[in-house]
Write a protein that holds these residues in place. Structure first.
Motif, PDB file in Angstrom:
ATOM      1  N   THR A  77     -37.309  20.584 -39.985  1.00 10.64           N
ATOM      2  CA  THR A  77     -36.933  19.213 -39.660  1.00 10.64           C
ATOM      3  C   THR A  77     -38.140  18.305 -39.853  1.00 10.64           C
ATOM      4  OG1 THR A  77     -35.309  19.991 -38.063  1.00 10.64           O
ATOM      5  CG2 THR A  77     -36.036  17.706 -37.862  1.00 10.64           C
ATOM      6  N   GLU A  78     -37.999  17.317 -40.705  1.00 15.45           N
ATOM      7  CA  GLU A  78     -39.085  16.381 -40.976  1.00 15.45           C
ATOM      8  C   GLU A  78     -38.720  14.955 -40.593  1.00 15.45           C
ATOM      9  OE1 GLU A  78     -40.958  16.678 -44.761  1.00 15.45           O
ATOM     10  OE2 GLU A  78     -40.859  18.851 -44.761  1.00 15.45           O
ATOM     11  N   ARG A  79     -37.434  14.633 -40.675  1.00 15.62           N
ATOM     12  CA  ARG A  79     -36.977  13.288 -40.332  1.00 15.62           C
ATOM     13  C   ARG A  79     -35.959  13.413 -39.203  1.00 15.62           C
ATOM     14  NH1 ARG A  79     -35.327   9.579 -45.040  1.00 15.62           N
ATOM     15  NH2 ARG A  79     -33.369  10.666 -44.773  1.00 15.62           N
ATOM     16  N   ILE A  80     -36.226  12.744 -38.094  1.00 21.03           N
ATOM     17  CA  ILE A  80     -35.302  12.753 -36.967  1.00 21.03           C
ATOM     18  C   ILE A  80     -34.759  11.344 -36.812  1.00 21.03           C
ATOM     19  CG2 ILE A  80     -35.017  13.166 -34.509  1.00 21.03           C
ATOM     20  CD1 ILE A  80     -37.407  15.077 -34.657  1.00 21.03           C
ATOM     21  N   LEU A  81     -33.450  11.210 -36.999  1.00 16.68           N
ATOM     22  CA  LEU A  81     -32.796   9.912 -36.855  1.00 16.68           C
ATOM     23  C   LEU A  81     -32.257   9.808 -35.438  1.00 16.68           C
ATOM     24  CD1 LEU A  81     -33.010  10.436 -39.894  1.00 16.68           C
ATOM     25  CD2 LEU A  81     -30.845   9.258 -40.155  1.00 16.68           C
ATOM     26  N   VAL A  82     -32.654   8.759 -34.738  1.00 21.27           N
ATOM     27  CA  VAL A  82     -32.298   8.591 -33.335  1.00 21.27           C
ATOM     28  C   VAL A  82     -31.774   7.175 -33.127  1.00 21.27           C
ATOM     29  CG1 VAL A  82     -33.165   8.685 -30.965  1.00 21.27           C
ATOM     30  CG2 VAL A  82     -34.145  10.181 -32.705  1.00 21.27           C
ATOM     31  N   HIS A  83     -30.675   7.051 -32.376  1.00 24.19           N
ATOM     32  CA  HIS A  83     -30.128   5.718 -32.109  1.00 24.19           C
ATOM     33  C   HIS A  83     -31.171   4.872 -31.394  1.00 24.19           C
ATOM     34  CE1 HIS A  83     -27.622   2.485 -30.561  1.00 24.19           C
ATOM     35  NE2 HIS A  83     -26.835   2.764 -31.598  1.00 24.19           N
ATOM     36  N   GLU A  84     -31.240   3.629 -31.788  1.00 29.81           N
ATOM     37  CA  GLU A  84     -32.236   2.692 -31.240  1.00 29.81           C
ATOM     38  C   GLU A  84     -32.228   2.677 -29.713  1.00 29.81           C
ATOM     39  OE1 GLU A  84     -35.292   0.157 -31.051  1.00 29.81           O
ATOM     40  OE2 GLU A  84     -34.553   0.937 -32.960  1.00 29.81           O
ATOM     41  N   SER A  85     -31.060   2.819 -29.095  1.00 31.20           N
ATOM     42  CA  SER A  85     -30.956   2.719 -27.638  1.00 31.20           C
ATOM     43  C   SER A  85     -31.632   3.876 -26.901  1.00 31.20           C
ATOM     44  CB  SER A  85     -29.485   2.630 -27.214  1.00 31.20           C
ATOM     45  OG  SER A  85     -28.816   3.839 -27.524  1.00 31.20           O
ATOM     46  N   VAL A  86     -31.843   5.005 -27.564  1.00 32.63           N
ATOM     47  CA  VAL A  86     -32.468   6.157 -26.902  1.00 32.63           C
ATOM     48  C   VAL A  86     -33.755   6.594 -27.595  1.00 32.63           C
ATOM     49  CG1 VAL A  86     -30.301   7.000 -25.915  1.00 32.63           C
ATOM     50  CG2 VAL A  86     -31.034   7.812 -28.169  1.00 32.63           C
ATOM     51  N   LYS A  87     -34.217   5.813 -28.545  1.00 31.60           N
ATOM     52  CA  LYS A  87     -35.397   6.192 -29.338  1.00 31.60           C
ATOM     53  C   LYS A  87     -36.622   6.443 -28.465  1.00 31.60           C
ATOM     54  CE  LYS A  87     -37.807   3.158 -31.294  1.00 31.60           C
ATOM     55  NZ  LYS A  87     -38.776   2.276 -31.773  1.00 31.60           N
ATOM     56  N   ASP A  88     -36.915   5.546 -27.533  1.00 34.21           N
ATOM     57  CA  ASP A  88     -38.112   5.707 -26.700  1.00 34.21           C
ATOM     58  C   ASP A  88     -38.011   6.930 -25.787  1.00 34.21           C
ATOM     59  OD1 ASP A  88     -39.236   3.474 -27.902  1.00 34.21           O
ATOM     60  OD2 ASP A  88     -38.575   2.106 -26.325  1.00 34.21           O
ATOM     61  N   ALA A  89     -36.853   7.100 -25.153  1.00 38.58           N
ATOM     62  CA  ALA A  89     -36.664   8.255 -24.271  1.00 38.58           C
ATOM     63  C   ALA A  89     -36.737   9.552 -25.070  1.00 38.58           C
ATOM     64  CB  ALA A  89     -35.325   8.158 -23.542  1.00 38.58           C
ATOM     65  N   PHE A  90     -36.147   9.569 -26.258  1.00 39.23           N
ATOM     66  CA  PHE A  90     -36.213  10.753 -27.109  1.00 39.23           C
ATOM     67  C   PHE A  90     -37.658  11.038 -27.507  1.00 39.23           C
ATOM     68  CE2 PHE A  90     -36.476  12.868 -31.165  1.00 39.23           C
ATOM     69  CZ  PHE A  90     -35.630  13.962 -30.972  1.00 39.23           C
ATOM     70  N   GLY A  91     -38.399  10.012 -27.885  1.00 38.24           N
ATOM     71  CA  GLY A  91     -39.802  10.178 -28.262  1.00 38.24           C
ATOM     72  C   GLY A  91     -40.615  10.784 -27.138  1.00 38.24           C
ATOM     73  N   GLN A  92     -40.380  10.336 -25.912  1.00 36.81           N
ATOM     74  CA  GLN A  92     -41.095  10.878 -24.756  1.00 36.81           C
ATOM     75  C   GLN A  92     -40.776  12.360 -24.558  1.00 36.81           C
ATOM     76  OE1 GLN A  92     -39.950   8.288 -21.540  1.00 36.81           O
ATOM     77  NE2 GLN A  92     -41.188   6.579 -22.308  1.00 36.81           N
ATOM     78  N   GLN A  93     -39.504  12.717 -24.704  1.00 35.36           N
ATOM     79  CA  GLN A  93     -39.099  14.119 -24.553  1.00 35.36           C
ATOM     80  C   GLN A  93     -39.715  14.999 -25.646  1.00 35.36           C
ATOM     81  OE1 GLN A  93     -36.691  15.953 -22.694  1.00 35.36           O
ATOM     82  NE2 GLN A  93     -36.195  14.348 -21.224  1.00 35.36           N
ATOM     83  N   LEU A  94     -39.716  14.489 -26.887  1.00 31.62           N
ATOM     84  CA  LEU A  94     -40.289  15.250 -27.990  1.00 31.62           C
ATOM     85  C   LEU A  94     -41.790  15.440 -27.801  1.00 31.62           C
ATOM     86  CD1 LEU A  94     -39.854  16.676 -30.683  1.00 31.62           C
ATOM     87  CD2 LEU A  94     -40.103  14.458 -31.822  1.00 31.62           C
ATOM     88  N   VAL A  95     -42.465  14.406 -27.346  1.00 27.23           N
ATOM     89  CA  VAL A  95     -43.903  14.501 -27.098  1.00 27.23           C
ATOM     90  C   VAL A  95     -44.180  15.505 -25.973  1.00 27.23           C
ATOM     91  CG1 VAL A  95     -45.900  13.240 -26.189  1.00 27.23           C
ATOM     92  CG2 VAL A  95     -44.512  12.246 -28.027  1.00 27.23           C
ATOM     93  N   ALA A  96     -43.383  15.465 -24.915  1.00 29.56           N
ATOM     94  CA  ALA A  96     -43.571  16.411 -23.812  1.00 29.56           C
ATOM     95  C   ALA A  96     -43.406  17.851 -24.303  1.00 29.56           C
ATOM     96  CB  ALA A  96     -42.586  16.122 -22.680  1.00 29.56           C
ATOM     97  N   THR A  97     -42.435  18.075 -25.167  1.00 27.74           N
ATOM     98  CA  THR A  97     -42.213  19.408 -25.724  1.00 27.74           C
ATOM     99  C   THR A  97     -43.372  19.821 -26.628  1.00 27.74           C
ATOM    100  OG1 THR A  97     -39.818  19.114 -25.604  1.00 27.74           O
ATOM    101  CG2 THR A  97     -40.630  20.829 -27.092  1.00 27.74           C
ATOM    102  N   ALA A  98     -43.814  18.900 -27.475  1.00 22.49           N
ATOM    103  CA  ALA A  98     -44.943  19.199 -28.375  1.00 22.49           C
ATOM    104  C   ALA A  98     -46.208  19.496 -27.577  1.00 22.49           C
ATOM    105  CB  ALA A  98     -45.168  18.035 -29.338  1.00 22.49           C
ATOM    106  N   LYS A  99     -46.446  18.739 -26.513  1.00 22.95           N
ATOM    107  CA  LYS A  99     -47.627  18.988 -25.667  1.00 22.95           C
ATOM    108  C   LYS A  99     -47.549  20.367 -25.020  1.00 22.95           C
ATOM    109  CE  LYS A  99     -49.018  14.326 -24.433  1.00 22.95           C
ATOM    110  NZ  LYS A  99     -49.078  13.291 -23.382  1.00 22.95           N
ATOM    111  N   ALA A 100     -46.363  20.740 -24.553  1.00 19.40           N
ATOM    112  CA  ALA A 100     -46.198  22.049 -23.917  1.00 19.40           C
ATOM    113  C   ALA A 100     -46.454  23.175 -24.912  1.00 19.40           C
ATOM    114  CB  ALA A 100     -44.791  22.170 -23.332  1.00 19.40           C
ATOM    115  N   MET A 101     -46.098  22.958 -26.173  1.00 19.45           N
ATOM    116  CA  MET A 101     -46.249  24.007 -27.173  1.00 19.45           C
ATOM    117  C   MET A 101     -47.625  24.021 -27.830  1.00 19.45           C
ATOM    118  SD  MET A 101     -42.532  23.727 -29.032  1.00 19.45           S
ATOM    119  CE  MET A 101     -42.783  25.088 -30.143  1.00 19.45           C
ATOM    120  N   TYR A 102     -48.204  22.833 -28.068  1.00 18.19           N
ATOM    121  CA  TYR A 102     -49.428  22.752 -28.871  1.00 18.19           C
ATOM    122  C   TYR A 102     -50.562  21.949 -28.247  1.00 18.19           C
ATOM    123  CZ  TYR A 102     -46.312  24.472 -32.457  1.00 18.19           C
ATOM    124  OH  TYR A 102     -45.428  25.227 -33.163  1.00 18.19           O
TER     125      TYR A 102
END
Length: 191
Positions: free
Chosen positions: A3-28
């Motif tokens: 997965t290289e491009r993640i399309l996210v609805h504008e209304s949840v983009k910020d919340a999704f970004g925070q969740q993805l960052v939290a997951t990336a931090k936990a892993m790397y």
């Protein structure tokens, strides 16, 4: 099929970004943890250039550091970039590395247009609680496979495998599949 491009609805983009960052931090994000190895140094250079180009044109790095020097020139930690637009190289270039872009959309038609605005089309994923709507979207995406409520690299060995556009011709699996344009759509209804 990474997965290289993640399309996210504008209304949840910020919340999704925070969740993805939290997951990336936990892993790397642990101190002293080695960065993943890429195929060669050129892949690292390419990925860092894609991030630099996107940032220079207005994108924001949510996680990672394209300037970071790892112990080995073939290592690079994942980078999450938000606000990626069509003018950025990252929007259309396959990175073959640990960079992912978050691209926002405002409508279903907008999402389909963005998903199809690439010369590549090996696999895609659609996530939705509405299976009927997800299937309608999956049918419109120009790829060899679409996985509903499952990751892009999820393939079924019993189904024909191959891409669309510049992501391949024909299908692996033998027989008539080799000369036809089939599309595999799988789903998990437990979202």
């Amino acid at each position: 099929m990474s997965t290289e491009r993640i399309l996210v609805h504008e209304s949840v983009k910020d919340a999704f970004g925070q969740q993805l960052v939290a997951t990336a931090k936990a892993m790397y994000g642990q101190e002293g943890q080695e960065a993943p190895i890429l195929i060669n140094e050129a892949a690292v250079v390419k990925n860092k250039a894609l991030v630099d180009d996107a940032v220079s044109k207005g994108a924001t790095v949510l996680f990672g550091d394209a300037k970071a020097a790892e112990g080995d020139k073939t290592r690079m930690r994942p980078i999450v970039v938000s606000g990626v637009e069509p003018s950025m190289n990252m929007y259309k270039t396959e990175s073959f590395g640990p960079t992912v872009s978050i691209i926002s959309f405002t409508s279903e038609d907008d999402a389909i247009a963005i998903a199809n605005d690439t010369e590549y089309g090996l696999a895609a994923a659609v996530f939705s609680k509405d299976l009927r709507r997800a299937l309608a979207v999956a049918k419109k995406i120009e790829t060899g496979a679409v996985h509903i409520n499952w990751m892009t690299p999820h393939d079924e060995a019993a189904l024909p495998h191959g891409g669309a556009k510049a992501s391949g011709y024909g299908r692996f699996g033998g027989g008539f599949d080799e000369w036809t344009r089939t599309k595999a759509i799988t789903f998990d209804s437990h979202l």
